[in-house]
Design a protein around this motif. Structure first.
Motif, PDB file in Angstrom:
ATOM      1  N   ARG A 192     -66.606 -39.854   6.065  1.00  0.00           N
ATOM      2  CA  ARG A 192     -66.216 -39.862   7.476  1.00  0.00           C
ATOM      3  C   ARG A 192     -64.798 -40.398   7.645  1.00  0.00           C
ATOM      4  O   ARG A 192     -64.158 -40.138   8.670  1.00  0.00           O
ATOM      5  CB  ARG A 192     -67.184 -40.709   8.291  1.00  0.00           C
ATOM      6  N   ALA A 193     -64.315 -41.155   6.667  1.00  0.00           N
ATOM      7  CA  ALA A 193     -62.981 -41.756   6.757  1.00  0.00           C
ATOM      8  C   ALA A 193     -61.906 -40.710   6.502  1.00  0.00           C
ATOM      9  O   ALA A 193     -62.074 -39.798   5.694  1.00  0.00           O
ATOM     10  CB  ALA A 193     -62.854 -42.889   5.752  1.00  0.00           C
ATOM     11  N   PHE A 194     -60.768 -40.881   7.172  1.00  0.00           N
ATOM     12  CA  PHE A 194     -59.644 -39.959   6.995  1.00  0.00           C
ATOM     13  C   PHE A 194     -58.910 -40.176   5.683  1.00  0.00           C
ATOM     14  O   PHE A 194     -58.132 -39.325   5.255  1.00  0.00           O
ATOM     15  CB  PHE A 194     -58.650 -40.108   8.148  1.00  0.00           C
ATOM     16  N   GLY A 195     -59.106 -41.325   5.072  1.00  0.00           N
ATOM     17  CA  GLY A 195     -58.421 -41.644   3.828  1.00  0.00           C
ATOM     18  C   GLY A 195     -58.816 -43.027   3.372  1.00  0.00           C
ATOM     19  O   GLY A 195     -59.662 -43.684   3.993  1.00  0.00           O
ATOM     20  N   THR A 196     -58.191 -43.479   2.302  1.00  0.00           N
ATOM     21  CA  THR A 196     -58.508 -44.805   1.760  1.00  0.00           C
ATOM     22  C   THR A 196     -57.355 -45.789   1.922  1.00  0.00           C
ATOM     23  O   THR A 196     -57.444 -46.921   1.447  1.00  0.00           O
ATOM     24  CB  THR A 196     -58.886 -44.697   0.272  1.00  0.00           C
ATOM     25  N   SER A 197     -56.296 -45.373   2.592  1.00  0.00           N
ATOM     26  CA  SER A 197     -55.185 -46.282   2.883  1.00  0.00           C
ATOM     27  C   SER A 197     -55.012 -46.405   4.389  1.00  0.00           C
ATOM     28  O   SER A 197     -55.265 -45.444   5.129  1.00  0.00           O
ATOM     29  CB  SER A 197     -53.881 -45.763   2.271  1.00  0.00           C
ATOM     30  N   PRO A 198     -54.599 -47.582   4.868  1.00  0.00           N
ATOM     31  CA  PRO A 198     -54.365 -47.715   6.304  1.00  0.00           C
ATOM     32  C   PRO A 198     -53.372 -46.686   6.837  1.00  0.00           C
ATOM     33  O   PRO A 198     -53.554 -46.165   7.940  1.00  0.00           O
ATOM     34  CB  PRO A 198     -53.818 -49.140   6.437  1.00  0.00           C
ATOM     35  N   GLU A 199     -52.345 -46.371   6.046  1.00  0.00           N
ATOM     36  CA  GLU A 199     -51.309 -45.430   6.506  1.00  0.00           C
ATOM     37  C   GLU A 199     -51.895 -44.052   6.780  1.00  0.00           C
ATOM     38  O   GLU A 199     -51.597 -43.420   7.808  1.00  0.00           O
ATOM     39  CB  GLU A 199     -50.184 -45.335   5.476  1.00  0.00           C
ATOM     40  N   ALA A 200     -52.740 -43.578   5.862  1.00  0.00           N
ATOM     41  CA  ALA A 200     -53.344 -42.260   6.039  1.00  0.00           C
ATOM     42  C   ALA A 200     -54.281 -42.245   7.241  1.00  0.00           C
ATOM     43  O   ALA A 200     -54.296 -41.285   8.032  1.00  0.00           O
ATOM     44  CB  ALA A 200     -54.100 -41.861   4.769  1.00  0.00           C
ATOM     45  N   VAL A 201     -55.058 -43.304   7.385  1.00  0.00           N
ATOM     46  CA  VAL A 201     -56.002 -43.382   8.495  1.00  0.00           C
ATOM     47  C   VAL A 201     -55.259 -43.456   9.828  1.00  0.00           C
ATOM     48  O   VAL A 201     -55.647 -42.806  10.811  1.00  0.00           O
ATOM     49  CB  VAL A 201     -56.930 -44.593   8.306  1.00  0.00           C
ATOM     50  N   ILE A 202     -54.189 -44.215   9.876  1.00  0.00           N
ATOM     51  CA  ILE A 202     -53.401 -44.331  11.111  1.00  0.00           C
ATOM     52  C   ILE A 202     -52.835 -42.976  11.516  1.00  0.00           C
ATOM     53  O   ILE A 202     -52.957 -42.556  12.671  1.00  0.00           O
ATOM     54  CB  ILE A 202     -52.265 -45.356  10.927  1.00  0.00           C
ATOM     55  N   ALA A 203     -52.223 -42.280  10.583  1.00  0.00           N
ATOM     56  CA  ALA A 203     -51.566 -41.013  10.912  1.00  0.00           C
ATOM     57  C   ALA A 203     -52.570 -39.979  11.408  1.00  0.00           C
ATOM     58  O   ALA A 203     -52.362 -39.327  12.448  1.00  0.00           O
ATOM     59  CB  ALA A 203     -50.809 -40.490   9.694  1.00  0.00           C
ATOM     60  N   THR A 204     -53.668 -39.798  10.673  1.00  0.00           N
ATOM     61  CA  THR A 204     -54.643 -38.789  11.080  1.00  0.00           C
ATOM     62  C   THR A 204     -55.395 -39.240  12.320  1.00  0.00           C
ATOM     63  O   THR A 204     -55.697 -38.422  13.206  1.00  0.00           O
ATOM     64  CB  THR A 204     -55.616 -38.487   9.934  1.00  0.00           C
TER      65      THR A 204
END
Length: 334
Positions: A138-150
């Motif tokens: 369900r997560a957009f990624g495993t880094s805060p940067e990736a999750v923030i952008a998406t």
């Protein structure tokens, strides 16, 4: 936008695809701020449209929030045969940001067409190795940067389609080693680690209008209470370090991460600083005690509720067929 001076600070579910006479009378008397739909409530598009209309009729507010969990992947309440299947957060996170936004815009179109104006998405938790699969893909990624952008792209797509996003699960569910639907997760990470990863997406998206709390204990902040019930987490972290001044709702009060009578759960959430409580399963024997503990929306919670609904706008015009063909073509080659 209509005002809701008599609205109660609660969001409730219902039992089926139409309201029972008992539900209609209960909602008319209580006047909850909003409602939430699940798969049990989803029939044909016309049936969903009629249900959202009926819910709003009970409270006399045409813009009353009607929520749904429509993330895509394994959390999608509206799906085939009447609506497309959308990709998981992990798959969306692998797309260019314009396509992530487009997918959310299409999802918003589906929701707005049947009268749903709030989506419990994007989920902006950051998973870590060894955490429970309740977050997982369900997560957009495993880094805060990736999750923030998406996460930003998805929120923008929903807003462009006339649907309010709800960021979840504040201040972070990614380190949980159990499923909060079944048990209470306890996270032992120190404050610096949490601030450097888990809290970052919520800080970056703190301008969004709505957020859902996490039924997670953070021992470095409050070793006794999950975030949903913790004045310390809500005051110091959510309102303080994260800087969120939008409407904060609980995750579902009926989840097994929480214990005790339902009235007590609701009272503890309000005492902690929650604006609106959420109860999802539509069981009248649970909703009634929650309702007994629920105040009218007033003060800061009422201000935040008004500000959230003020973010609702007419959907931007776009070619649905062309957009869907473009999105599906991108997924086919991803």
């Amino acid at each position: 936008m209509t005002s809701a001076p008599d609205a109660r600070a609660v969001i409730l579910g219902c039992s089926g695809t139409t309201l029972t006479p008992e539900e209609t009378a209960f909602f008319r008397d209580l006047r909850p701020w909003g409602f939430i739909l699940f798969k049990r409530n989803i029939g044909t598009p016309d049936e969903v449209r009629a249900l959202t209309h009926s819910l709003r009729e009970t409270v006399g507010r045409p813009d009353a929030p009607v929520l749904i969990d429509q993330e895509g992947g394994r959390v999608q309440r509206m799906g085939p045969p009447h609506w497309p299947k959308y990709p998981s957060g992990r798959s969306v996170g692998a797309l260019p940001l314009d396509l992530a936004r487009l997918g959310a815009r299409l999802m918003a179109h589906d929701l707005a067409e049947v009268g749903i104006n709030v989506d419990c998405a994007p989920m902006i938790d950051v998973p870590v190795a060894g955490s429970n699969d309740i977050v997982g893909d369900r997560a957009f990624g495993t880094s805060p940067e990736a999750v923030i952008a998406t996460g930003r792209a998805v929120a923008e797509g929903l807003l462009a389609g006339g649907v309010l996003p709800v960021i979840k699960h504040m201040p972070g569910h990614g380190r949980a080693t159990c499923d909060s639907h079944l048990d209470l997760p306890v996270v032992g990470a120190d404050r610096a680690s949490l601030a450097g990863s888990d809290f970052r997406p919520f800080r970056a998206l703190a301008d969004l209008p709505l957020a859902m709390s996490a039924h997670v204990v953070f021992t470095a902040i409050d070793p006794e209470r999950p975030a949903t019930l913790s004045p310390t987490v809500i005051r110091e972290i959510i309102r303080g370090a994260i800087g969120f001044d939008g409407l904060l709702m609980t995750d579902d009060l009926s989840m097994h991460a929480l214990q005790g009578p339902f009235r007590t759960r609701a009272e503890a959430a309000f005492a902690a600083g929650i604006d609106v409580v959420l109860h999802c399963n539509g069981r009248m024997d649970e909703m009634r005690p929650v309702a007994e503990a629920t105040p009218r929306l007033a003060g800061d919670p009422a201000r935040r509720a008004r500000a959230a609904l003020a973010r609702l706008a007419a959907p931007e015009r776009f070619d649905v067929a062309e957009a869907r063909a473009r999105f599906e073509a991108a997924l086919a080659v991803a």
